[in-house]
Design a protein around this motif. Sequence first.
Motif, PDB file in Angstrom:
ATOM      1  N   VAL A   1      41.239  45.069  34.034  1.00 42.90           N
ATOM      2  CA  VAL A   1      41.937  43.858  33.592  1.00 42.90           C
ATOM      3  C   VAL A   1      42.444  43.950  32.157  1.00 42.90           C
ATOM      4  O   VAL A   1      42.929  42.960  31.612  1.00 42.90           O
ATOM      5  CB  VAL A   1      41.034  42.610  33.755  1.00 42.90           C
TER       6      VAL A   1
ATOM      7  N   ILE B   1      44.222  36.345  32.758  1.00 43.14           N
ATOM      8  CA  ILE B   1      45.492  36.574  32.066  1.00 43.14           C
ATOM      9  C   ILE B   1      45.555  35.756  30.770  1.00 43.14           C
ATOM     10  O   ILE B   1      45.363  34.534  30.776  1.00 43.14           O
ATOM     11  CB  ILE B   1      46.676  36.210  32.973  1.00 43.14           C
TER      12      ILE B   1
ATOM     13  N   GLU C   1      45.750  42.553  31.435  1.00 42.32           N
ATOM     14  CA  GLU C   1      45.912  41.114  31.643  1.00 42.32           C
ATOM     15  C   GLU C   1      45.370  40.287  30.487  1.00 42.32           C
ATOM     16  O   GLU C   1      45.970  39.284  30.096  1.00 42.32           O
ATOM     17  CB  GLU C   1      45.201  40.693  32.935  1.00 42.32           C
TER      18      GLU C   1
END
Length: 208
Positions: free
Chosen positions: A60, A41, A63
Amino acid sequence: MTEPVEGRSSSFGEGGDVTVVDRFGVWLSKRQIEKVVGPLIGRDVADVGCGYDATFMRTVLDEVRTATLTDVSLAPDLLAHPKVRAIEGFLPETMEQVADASLDVVLCMSVIEHLWEPDRTLAHFRRVLRPGGICAVNVPSWWGKRALEYSAFKLGTSPAEEMDDHKMYYDPRDLWPLMVKAGFMPHAIKCFRHKFGLNTFAVATVTP
């Protein structure tokens, strides 16, 4: 010298030829990345040799802060994604386009075994990481060589052309010194077997 081998003109997965065995391997790598690298993140992440569809990074993209993706060719939607910096071409030249100390994480899954001079690419990984940055590398082991070739040439459950493009297999004793040569400090490198011993995984942290 341009890497990988001259004549390779497509990325892994281009043309939709990813097998069930390959998908399982990607899933195992994803679990290991989550375990040793931690949450992505808000981090600037590179996936070097990510494959045509960048299978892991797609999971991802919401993120990460930015995603640097490199391979011979990349899917059009990745090229247009606002978070993606796409670099198409061969290693190590593609890494020359990445600025010093500009990334928090470098991932390189099942790529180094295709290179004649992997040390040049690994040195770039160290160069582009910030202090505290993490590099994670996965390669097939010598034990994995037998399993991969059986899957490819006997069962037909892995792409034979990928196996014939391999230049080297790596146990921890083979991969660890390459990480040191690349500039990572010995005490900051962990190198171990995973995927039932069929692969070797290295994670190295850039010490401040």
